[in-house]
Design an enzyme around this catalytic site. Structure first.
Site, PDB file in Angstrom:
ATOM      1  N   THR A   1      11.857  59.352 -66.244  1.00  0.00           N
ATOM      2  CA  THR A   1      12.378  58.299 -67.099  1.00  0.00           C
ATOM      3  C   THR A   1      13.878  58.496 -67.150  1.00  0.00           C
ATOM      4  O   THR A   1      14.360  59.557 -66.761  1.00  0.00           O
ATOM      5  CB  THR A   1      11.753  58.488 -68.505  1.00  0.00           C
ATOM      6  OG1 THR A   1      10.338  58.305 -68.413  1.00  0.00           O
ATOM      7  CG2 THR A   1      12.288  57.529 -69.546  1.00  0.00           C
TER       8      THR A   1
ATOM      9  N   GLY B   1       8.916  62.453 -69.842  1.00  0.00           N
ATOM     10  CA  GLY B   1       7.760  63.326 -69.666  1.00  0.00           C
ATOM     11  C   GLY B   1       6.466  62.556 -69.748  1.00  0.00           C
ATOM     12  O   GLY B   1       6.436  61.333 -69.521  1.00  0.00           O
TER      13      GLY B   1
HETATM   14  N1  GLY Z   1       7.631  59.006 -70.111  1.00  0.00           N
HETATM   15  C1  GLY Z   1       7.349  57.875 -69.345  1.00  0.00           C
HETATM   16  C2  GLY Z   1       5.949  57.464 -69.425  1.00  0.00           C
HETATM   17  O1  GLY Z   1       5.077  58.283 -69.678  1.00  0.00           O
HETATM   18  O2  GLY Z   1       5.687  56.320 -69.212  1.00  0.00           O
END
Ligand code: GLY
Length: 292
Positions: A151, A203
């Site tokens: 992300t 994450g």
């Molecule tokens: N952290 C991004 C997701 O799990 O979509």
């Protein structure tokens, strides 16, 4: 940090980064933080700086957001993004969007609207009215050497002491269509409150949401500096055997970054630092840099 000072930190995801991709991650984060820093240095707002930094990360195919988004089990791209203004507690977020080049721009436009989160076609219709609608990002081939989740995000504090946090993601590679992760959920993938600080996370979205990981770090910043508060991700992630990374800025403008993933690309700039710091692991930073 004195009144009138500013700080900004961006991340490019908690994940494993291969040697071949290291330079691109450092350079991409440095470019994004530099663009946000330029806005803050000339007195611009934390919201504008965070939005601009995340747009640059979304446009960089190195990262799993915007143009670099991974595909779900149906071969489609579905992106999530959220942004928060710590001065007003306004929140804007979009989920499972496809026909928007920069989901963070649609999320930022929602800061002005009563709803805090729009998903799917409703979000795309909202973006269409603003002229943000576009052909979908083109699915890219699976990225070699990169695990299936990451992300991008930014936390900024402007000269007026206002804090903003922004997060954007292409989600998890191969996931079920319609799945939304932590990125557009306040208190999970992002949060900002001028009185306490701001966070952006990366994450495993389900684990981050189950543990309200963003809210935990914000709560910790009520009692300790950002560099210590970010360490509060470790116990909940260990409990769920999950991976995460977090960046933070507290109300005093101190920055923090922590992760339990193999790598975490991030970059920092501030009015009291001569140079941008760009790293792919928390250990690259001396304790005194993060504990200033
Ligand atoms: N952290 C991004 C997701 O799990 O979509």
């Amino acid at each position: 940090m004195d009144k009138g000072d500013w700080a900004i930190i961006v991340h490019g995801g908690a994940k494993a980064i291969s040697a071949a991709e290291t330079a691109a991650h450092r350079a991409g984060c440095a470019r994004a933080v530099e663009a946000g820093a330029e806005i803050l240095a000339r007195g611009g707002s934390a919201v504008d700086a965070a939005r601009r930094a995340v747009v640059i990360l979304e446009d960089d195919p190195t990262f799993n957001a915007g143009q670099g988004s991974v595909t779900n089990a149906a071969g489609d791209i579905e992106m999530d993004a959220g942004i928060m203004d710590g001065a007003t507690l306004a929140i804007g977020a979009v989920g499972a969007v496809n026909r928007i080049a920069n989901p963070i721009e649609a999320a930022a436009a929602m800061l002005e609207t009563p709803p805090i989160l729009l998903v799917g076609k409703g979000a795309e219709r909202f973006a269409y009215k603003l002229g943000l609608h576009c052909t979908p990002p083109r699915p890219t081939l699976p990225k070699i050497g990169v695990s299936g989740h990451d992300t991008v995000g930014c936390v900024a504090r402007d000269r007026a002491g206002h804090i903003a946090a922004a997060t954007s993601t292409g989600g998890i590679s191969g996931t079920v269509p319609g799945r939304i992760g932590d990125a557009p959920l306040p208190g999970c993938g992002f949060y900002a409150d001028d009185a306490i600080g701001g966070v952006s996370l990366s994450g495993e979205g389900e684990a981050i949401a189950r543990t309200l990981l963003g809210a935990r770090v914000v709560r910790a910043m009520e009692d300790k500096p950002a560099a210590e508060a970010v360490q509060d991700i470790h116990a909940p992630m260990q409990r769920l055997s999950a991976e995460a990374g977090v960046i933070a800025i507290d109300a005093a403008g101190r920055v923090g970054a922590a992760h339990n993933s193999e790598n975490f690309a991030f970059a920092i700039a501030s009015s009291d630092r001569a140079d941008i710091i760009a790293a792919i692991h928390q250990d690259e930073l001396k304790a005194d840099i993060l504990n200033d």
